[in-house]
Design a protein around this motif. Structure first.
Motif: not given
Length: 910
Positions: A242-252, A275-278
């Motif tokens: 996948a390619v795009g201007p994503f929000d990336v949420v680095e989780w524990e 991002g917060e919704e995930i």
């Protein structure tokens, strides 16, 4: 993969590779000489046979190297693909897969340094490619090299583009046979090899793939190249990027466990701003994944886990190894989400996580054994969630899904769980309720028969023996049998095969016989068929069956194997039982029938039954009346008993029979009588729920169904007014005209919109349409569009039909309009006429593998004349679409069965 059906959402290897994977050819009903055809081209006719299913057995890939240049803002992408392959014997001709690829260079690179040019010809619309070498290619290993470009797909398959406002994204969806749209491939599940992937993308964008990124090189001119670690062996359908201007949420990271001595990096990937919704989805991931590792006694197989939310997605979700993709509305939610939304999240997420073992680590050798991943992920997700969240009613949902699958399995045109796949066009039909829900129910039956730990022992054996390999049904059944020496192996294998290798629902007719020979159960079996069916009842199964005998000393359970057309079973009680429950725990996959007085004796004990048993009884009552084996009067006597269940899954079952008669088989006077019945059945349940101090989430869901039934179908004016008030507050109608999710319990949002559409008229529907166009949240869009589609206003209905072909309505949304209007009897003919007038344009919007499902939109018809009309429109073209003939046959049968039911019970009510 979890499928969204079109009606609701718009969801082997070559001989060389099979031998290498240890697959027993004696079990391969579908792996046989390739089906062939001769295809005409502008350059003439290709005289050699063209493989229409499996590719010929000469060539097999060993690994892939893919270098793609992807900018989602453009109309096309480009690539360099190199496939290391092995040839069994020298040849000038090879077959592989590629679809709509513009090949600029194709060549074979030999290990001695020679280069041999290849001529590329796509022979079939499905993507079979002929490679012709200018001289013979030698046996042994070589590399196939391709330079190409291709358009981003516009039907949500292959590598496709999604526009969100001014931003653009690129995603992949390769199952079942769409990897060939993104790169040249041996696009079959039995070819399981490593992939090396590089993505050259704009500098300001993010690239995701199956494995962790290991390098980044700035190329200049606004581009960068990302290199990803080599994958574990994968079939082409599990590759993803996948390619795009994503929000990336680095989780524990998911911490190490006794099963796994390493952490698993965990991330959430969303479109920008979401991002917060995930977070909610990520919070629960570790618990589910570690529970599954414990079940399998096998570590999660991949180096990382990305959870990716996609706004426009034809399926529900896709289990790509280490990079799972989901529809946004299934994975983006919070604590305030409805019970239904949370159930869908947990079930879908667990389903896809289970696939990391069932399907990814151990992969079916060919699509005839799709059940080895989809049936298993369906069943395993539910049992895992039930252990983690015992108040979530996940086992109830599993058994309920199995009961609903019996409706489809009752069709004479139903497919088998393990259906031979001969042609490429047959693959799409395997993704249906038979594979998922029936398969899951059959596995639950065998789990009950063997015991949970005994079945798990066999599954662990299977998983360890075939890790990173391909399997068939025989491999699985053998592993289970070998791990359970306490069971009769021959009977166990026969029982498995009788359920996976033949279509249909067993119907066991049982009767207590308490004669001079002592209490016995007289039993016969045949295939269940409803009124109007043209199928044959002459089938039998080897069935693990258990019955509960209600005696004066208490209930006693007795288990046996049901075989043959008829048999008598001596009962383990000296005195005649007062009643018999023919399916203890409701765990076996069959329907049952009883003599009238024994039905009454069982229903008198209905409250003593478990929810699973009540699901089985309710399904069998409804099937009995649907087959003409129970009078309507007896059904109407049983219905209030069923409607009084403490489980909404049981309680709502009788209402669908009433809905069919309301919509298709009654005069206005009779409609009022039917609405009165609904009120008599369900108003007491609502009163009981309202008398409670607090409701559990499941009880709140129950209350929603009661309110919906009474307000929208039984015409309870007070409840309708209550819902209309909720709709006004939710949408800001008559106020600020802004959506206010915080003003409403999410469980009631959709039915409130339905009430508003019904009572507030065109001003309200105009507001809903305006909010739909402005809204980016796909869950809110979905609710609005589904409610609008059920407007009875012909002006609103016409406006929505026109929007089906508009870019305002996404590819995965427009089906809501068609199916919604087909649920309104007053709009059916107008919708059908519009479909005929715009047939080619509608079909063009549907993903290739779903085009054949288009007849399912019109299952709501209920007359022989309508069946004839649907047949006349679809029959001339349906063979052109994947699995089309099978879906058309099923739709026509459903329409005709409805007509037969209404002819028997409509109007007269007899």
């Amino acid at each position: 993969m979890q499928i969204k059906t079109m009606a609701s959402a718009f969801g082997t290897a070559l001989l060389f590779a099979v031998t290498a994977c240890g697959v027993d050819e004696s079990d391969r009903t579908a792996i046989q000489p390739a089906a062939v055809s001769t295809v005409a081209h502008t350059s003439g006719v290709i005289e050699e046979p063209v493989p229409d299913g499996l590719l010929p057995a000469n060539a097999a890939p060993l690994n892939y190297s893919l270098q793609l240049t992807v900018d989602p803002r453009r109309e096309a992408f480009s690539g360099e693909a190199r496939i290391r392959a092995s040839l069994q014997h020298a040849t000038r001709t090879l077959y592989l897969h590629g679809r709509d690829l513009e090949i600029s260079e194709a060549k074979a690179l030999l290990d001695d340094g020679r280069t041999i040019n290849l001529d590329w010809k796509q022979l079939t619309e499905g993507g079979v490619v002929n490679l012709t070498a200018e001289q013979a290619l030698p046996a042994g290993e070589l590399s196939l090299s391709f330079s190409y470009r291709a358009p981003f797909n516009t039907r949500l398959e292959g590598l496709y583009r999604v526009d969100k406002g001014e931003l653009a994204y690129a995603f992949t969806q390769f199952e079942a046979t769409s990897a060939r749209l993104a790169f040249p491939a041996f696009d079959q599940p039995g070819f399981k090899v490593p992939f090396d992937v590089q993505l050259t993308i704009p500098e300001d964008q993010i690239g995701i793939a199956n494995t962790p990124q290991i390098a980044e090189q700035v190329k200049g001119d606004g581009w960068k190249t990302l290199t990803f670690a080599t994958t574990k062996p994968l079939p082409s359908y599990l590759v993803a990027f996948a390619v795009g201007p994503f929000d990336v949420v680095e989780w524990e990271s998911i911490p190490e466990t006794a099963v796994r001595e390493r952490e698993i990096p965990l991330r959430g990937i969303t479109t920008r701003g979401r991002g917060e919704e995930i977070h909610y989805a990520l919070e629960h991931t570790a618990d589910i994944l570690t529970a599954m590792e414990d079940y399998f006694d096998t570590a999660y197989p991949y180096a990382k886990l990305d959870v990716i939310a996609i706004p426009d997605f034809a399926s529900g979700a896709m289990e790509n190894a280490g990079a799972i993709t989901y529809r946004e509305q299934l994975i983006l939610l919070d604590e305030s989400a409805s019970v239904f939304d949370k159930y869908n999240y947990f079930n879908t997420h667990a389903h896809e996580l289970s696939h990391q073992w069932f399907g990814n680590l151990v992969t079916p050798a060919w699509w005839d054994d799709l059940w080895l991943k989809e049936s298993f992920a369906t069943w395993h997700a539910h049992i895992t969630l039930d252990e983690l969240y015992p108040d979530g009613h996940y086992l109830d949902a599993l058994f309920n899904g199995s009961a609903w699958a019996m409706n489809e399995d009752s069709l004479a045109s139903a497919r088998r769980i393990r259906e031979p796949i001969i042609h490429h066009e047959d693959i799409g039909a395997a993704y249906d309720g038979i594979t998922y829900a029936k398969g899951g129910g059959v596995l639950a039956m065998f789990e009950e028969f063997l015991g949970r730990e005994n079945l798990r022992r066999g599954i662990r054996r299977y998983m360890k023996k075939y890790a990173w390999k391909n399997t068939t049904a025989k491999d699985f059944i053998t592993a289970i049998t070998e791990a359970n020496p306490q069971a009769d192996g021959a009977v166990l294998q026969e029982a498995f095969r009788s359920f996976i290798e033949q279509a249909g629902v067993p119907e066991l007719t049982m009767a207590l016989d308490c004669g001079i020979d002592g209490p016995q159960l007289s039993m016969s079996q045949q295939r269940y068929l409803p009124l109007g069916s043209r199928g044959s009842p002459d089938q039998s199964w080897t069935i693990p069956a258990c019955v509960t005998l209600f005696t004066d000393a208490g209930p006693k359970q007795q288990c046996f194997i049901a075989q043959g057309a008829s048999q008598n079973v001596s009962l383990i009680t000296e005195r005649c039982p007062e009643a018999v429950l023919p399916n203890s725990n409701g765990s076996s996959y069959y329907r049952f029938n009883l003599p009238g007085e024994q039905w009454q004796a069982l229903l008198q004990r209905f409250d003593e039954l478990s929810t699973h048993e009540q699901i089985s009884v309710a399904g069998s009552v409804i099937s009995a009346v649907s087959a003409g084996n129970m009078t309507m009067d007896d059904f109407l006597a049983a219905a209030p008993v069923i409607a009084g269940s403490d489980s909404w899954r049981v309680s709502i079952r009788p209402r669908d029979t009433i809905y069919t008669l309301l919509d298709h088989g009654s005069t206005p006077e009779q409609q009022q009588l039917l609405r009165t019945l609904l009120a008599e059945w369900y108003r007491p349940r609502l009163a009981q729920l309202d008398a409670l101090d607090a409701l559990t989430p499941d009880q709140n869901q129950y209350r929603m169904f009661m309110v919906s039934t009474l307000a929208l179908r039984a015409r309870d004016e007070a409840l309708l007014e209550e819902l209309t008030g909720l709709a006004k507050r939710y949408t800001g109608f008559g106020d600020d005209e802004q959506i206010h999710p915080e003003r409403i319990d999410a469980n009631y949002a959709y039915i409130a919109l339905l009430a508003g559409v019904e009572t507030l008229g065109k001003p309200f529907t105009d507001l809903l349409w305006k909010q739909f166009l402005e809204q980016q949240n796909v869950t809110l869009r979905e609710r609005h569009l589904q409610a609008l589609a059920r407007s009875e206003d012909p002006v609103v209905a016409a406006k929505l039909r026109a929007a089906i072909l508009s870019p305002d309505v996404a590819v995965n949304e427009f089906g809501y309009i068609i199916s919604g209007q087909m649920d309104i009897p007053e709009h059916q003919q107008a919708m059908w006429q519009w479909m005929q007038d715009n047939f080619d344009a509608v079909i063009a919007r549907i993903p290739t593998w779903q085009k054949g499902q288009a007849p399912r939109y019109f299952d709501s018809f209920c007359s022989e004349a309508d069946a004839a009309s649907v047949a006349a429109v679809f029959s001339p073209v349906i063979a052109n679409y994947e699995s089309g003939p099978r879906y058309l046959a099923k739709s026509l049968e459903k329409i005709r069965l409805c007509a037969a039911f209404v002819e028997r019970y409509g109007n007269t009510g007899s």
